[in-house]
Structures are given as C-alpha cells and as structure tokens.
Design an enzyme around this catalytic site. Structure first.
Site, short mmCIF file in Angstrom:
data_model
loop_
_atom_site.label_atom_id
_atom_site.label_comp_id
_atom_site.label_asym_id
_atom_site.label_seq_id
_atom_site.Cartn_x
_atom_site.Cartn_y
_atom_site.Cartn_z
N PHE A 141 -43.66 17.49 -55.07
CA PHE A 141 -45.05 16.12 -56.25
C PHE A 141 -43.76 15.14 -56.35
CE2 PHE A 141 -46.59 14.17 -59.55
CZ PHE A 141 -47.47 13.74 -59.06
N ASP A 226 -35.12 14.91 -57.85
CA ASP A 226 -35.91 14.60 -58.72
C ASP A 226 -35.81 15.25 -60.29
OD1 ASP A 226 -38.07 13.62 -60.16
OD2 ASP A 226 -39.05 13.73 -58.41
N LYS A 255 -40.13 10.16 -66.58
CA LYS A 255 -40.68 9.82 -67.72
C LYS A 255 -39.56 10.55 -69.40
CE LYS A 255 -44.00 12.78 -65.26
NZ LYS A 255 -44.01 13.68 -64.23
C1 PLP Z 1 -44.46 12.98 -63.01
C2 PLP Z 1 -43.33 12.75 -61.75
C3 PLP Z 1 -43.36 11.81 -60.83
C4 PLP Z 1 -43.77 9.96 -61.12
O1 PLP Z 1 -44.14 10.19 -61.90
P1 PLP Z 1 -44.66 9.18 -61.85
O2 PLP Z 1 -44.04 7.97 -63.40
O3 PLP Z 1 -45.80 9.97 -62.79
O4 PLP Z 1 -45.39 7.40 -61.69
C5 PLP Z 1 -42.62 11.69 -59.00
N1 PLP Z 1 -41.78 13.40 -59.85
C6 PLP Z 1 -41.68 14.85 -60.70
C7 PLP Z 1 -40.52 15.67 -60.46
C8 PLP Z 1 -42.76 14.21 -61.61
O5 PLP Z 1 -42.60 14.76 -62.12
#
Ligand code: PLP
Length: 401
Positions: A141, A226, A255
């Site tokens: 994700f 990520d 985040k």
């Molecule tokens: C939440 C998340 C995203 C996307 O972040 P948004 O601020 O919602 O666009 C991308 N990668 C990971 C691993 C995430 O947990």
C-alpha cells in the site's frame, strides 16, 4: 436522533462514500484519548494510521504551529522562507542523507519518489528512454493516486481506475529469489514498505531487507523504503529499516512528520539521487511551506531525544507479550508487528474484525479493522502503560479470552 446520529446522517448524505467510519463523532482529543460530541471518552489505538505518533494536542507541536501561524504560513517555493533551510538540513541529518524533496501527502511523496527514480535511471544509470522499471511487492500500500493504484494487488484499491500506469513489476513480499529474478538492466528502483501496514502489519522474514539492500547495491538499483507508516518511532527505531541495519537509498516519509497537525511528507536521499532535478521539473504549491516546516522541525527535535523510540520499544514489548498470550486462547490466530504496532488476526468463531472493533468502541476503545479478519493496533507513542493495559483488557473482554 442524537447529535451524533444527526451529524453522521448529514455526513453520509454529502460526503463521497469512500470510507465506512465507526459511528463515533469526535469533538476533542488529548494525548491518547478522544472525546465524542456527547462527552464520552475513547482510547485511541489507531493514532491516525500512525500520523499521531506524538499524541493528540502535543504541547510542543501545538506551540510550534501557533508561533508559526502568527509569523508566515505560505510563501510558495517561488520565494524562500526562514524555516526551510533548517527543515531540509535537519530532516536529511535525521535520515543520514543529504537532500530533501518536500511535498504534502504520502501518496505525493511516493509519486515523487517514482519520478525521482525514473529520472535517476535515465540521467545517471543510463536506462533507455521510456524503459525504466520499478519493482514493488505484492500486498503493498503506497497511496491512492492513479499511478500508485496501478501497482496495487488489492482489487478494492485498484479496480475500475484504469487505464493503469505501466513500468512496474510485482513480486511476492518477502521473497528474495523472486526479487533477484525481477531485476533487469532497466530496473531503476525497488519500492518497498519495510513492514506492510495496510496489508495487516506484515513483517518480512528476517534477512529480507538486508538481502534487498545487497541485491539492489550489486545491481545498481535504488532501494526506496516507504517508511510513511513504519518510520518515525513507531517500531522502536526511527526507521523500521534499522532493525536489519539497513540504510536504503531513498526514504519516503509522511504521516507522523506532520505531527498530526498538517500534512508533511518528503523524499529524502543523497545529492546524487535528488540532485537529478532541474528547476521546473517537479514542484508543489504547499510543499515545504513555513507552517509545515515549523511543525516538522519540532517533530524532528522530538525524535532526536530518542524518548519516543524507547517508549515504542518498552511498551511494544508489553503489547506483544499480552497479544502473544491471546494466541493460546483460540480467539486470535496470528499476531504480527514490531514496537508499538501490531496486526491481530481474529478467529472466525469470534466474528469479523469489524464486529470486534464495534464491540471495542462500545467499551471505549477505538481500533481499525483491515481485510476482514485483522485488527490493527497502533496507539500514540505517548500512551501510558496503564491506559495501554486497560485497552488490552477491553480487547480480552471483547474476545471472551
Ligand atoms: C498512508 C500511507 C501512504 C499514503 O499516504 P497519504 O498521506 O494517505 O497519501 C503511503 N504509503 C504508506 C506505507 C502508507 O501507510
């Protein structure tokens, strides 16, 4: 109709139905606790998907934001502002890197990392035009944009959003052999979550991240981690990659970087990698704005104390010991995670994870279910030991364990 019911009906009538939130309407919050419109309190065991690692209403973050609100909030990158240099320097330093590309949301940061890797591939690695490939993992994700959902393996996330962006190769998460065979001369990057959050807090087999690091180094491929959800203290380290002594080529952060106050995300890497851009080739109106920088600088200062990482380690050990004990009760079929972060698979006999979340809500605990059977537990790192114990006692009660 209660005040909450009215608000829920109004919201559902006028908001595109992309979520199915629990029927709780929050009015205020502090630390690890939320208070709804009727004055009822709930322990937050989700922490905004880890955007709230430092808790609701963290005084240092609020003060930093308030002070900046009174000074200047937006210049756009057409001009410079006096918080930006420190933000870039200190974030790069926190990551052991050299350069920062500032954006707003996580998906935007992932998109920016994809663009960075492709440009690096063409300009530095010498990949033929339009041939760049990025290897990603099944169950990933990385966000919700059209390019990112193009390489999702989750039909819910991906279906009906085509035509899809080409240039991605999907291999099973945790499988080094598959990764090795997927890498070609045209591979510019491997993009991975060091722990897959949305997939259910999936921790890869020991040695996987170190193996990916070695493979990518040997094959002149960028390792893009990520760490939007796994990073910034959640797992007991600043970055989840540290658990295997791995330093990727590129960190993607988001985040918690915005302290739960403003969206702040970034791509952080070396000067060789991020130096591929020329003025005009990428940008963002709000990326690196003064308010975002002021909050993020305070987040970085909090992380530098090491306090939050230590709390995640200590409370995480407690959390995993308690959850591990549930395995013997037949109410839970698997527990995964690291630090103050866990995925708990609920036995079918108990009910769906959604039903368990609803029962927990009735007892004053908020969590998020995922993929039908998994509960995700990720309290703010400021949660007290007593509150965490109390929350886990509610979970045991709801499970009938
Ligand atoms: C939440 C998340 C995203 C996307 O972040 P948004 O601020 O919602 O666009 C991308 N990668 C990971 C691993 C995430 O947990």
């Amino acid at each position: 109709m209660t005040a909450a019911e009215k608000l829920i009906a109004e919201e559902d009538a006028h908001c595109a139905p992309t979520y199915r939130p629990l029927p709780v309407v929050v009015a205020t919050a502090e630390g690890a606790w939320l208070t709804d419109v009727a004055g009822r309190r709930y322990l937050d065991l989700l922490a905004g998907y880890s955007a709230l690692n430092f808790g609701h209403g963290n005084r240092r973050l609020i003060e930093a934001a308030k002070a900046q609100l009174e000074r200047v909030t937006l210049t756009s990158r057409a001009f410079r502002h006096d918080r930006f240099a420190a933000f870039c320097t200190q974030l790069a330093e926190l990551c052991g890197m050299e350069m920062v590309l500032p954006v707003n949301t996580g998906a935007e940061a992932v998109e920016s990392a994809v663009k960075t890797a492709r440009k690096w591939g063409y300009r530095v690695k010498g990949v033929p035009v339009e041939m760049a490939k990025i290897v990603v993992a099944g169950g990933n994700f990385h966000g919700r944009t059209t390019t990112i959902v193009s390489f999702s393996t989750d039909p819910e996330v991906r279906a009906d959003f085509g035509p899809y962006t080409p240039g991605f190769e999907i291999v099973p998460y945790g499988d080094l052999t598959a990764m090795r065979s997927a890498l070609t001369e045209n591979t510019v990057a491997v993009l991975l979550e060091p722990i897959q959050g949305e997939s259910g807090v999936i921790v890869p087999p020991a040695g996987y991240l170190a193996g990916v690091r070695q493979l990518t180094r040997e094959r002149n491929v960028l390792f893009v981690a990520d760490e939007i959800q796994s990073g910034l203290g959640r797992t007991g380290r600043t970055f989840a990659c540290e658990h295997e002594g791995v330093v990727p080529d590129v960190y993607v952060l988001g985040k918690a970087l915005g302290g739960g106050i403003v969206p702040v995300s970034a791509v952080v890497s070396s000067a060789e990698v991020l130096g591929v851009f020329r003025p005009g080739e990428h940008g963002s109106t709000f990326g690196g704005n003064p308010l975002a920088c002021a909050v993020a600088l305070e987040v970085i200062a909090l992380l530098r104390t090491g306090e939050f990482q230590a709390r995640a380690r200590e409370l995480g050990a407690r959390l995993h010991a308690e959850l591990g004990a549930l395995l013997g009760t037949g109410t839970v079929t698997a527990v995964r995670g690291r630090g103050l972060w866990a995925g708990v698979d609920i036995a079918r006999t108990v009910g769906t994870a959604r039903e368990v979340s609803e029962r927990l809500m009735d007892r004053g605990v908020l969590v998020k279910d995922t993929h039908g059977i998994t509960l995700r537990i990720a309290p703010p790192l400021v949660v007290s030991e007593e509150d965490l114990d109390w929350g886990l006692a509610q979970l045991r009660a709801v499970l009938g364990a």
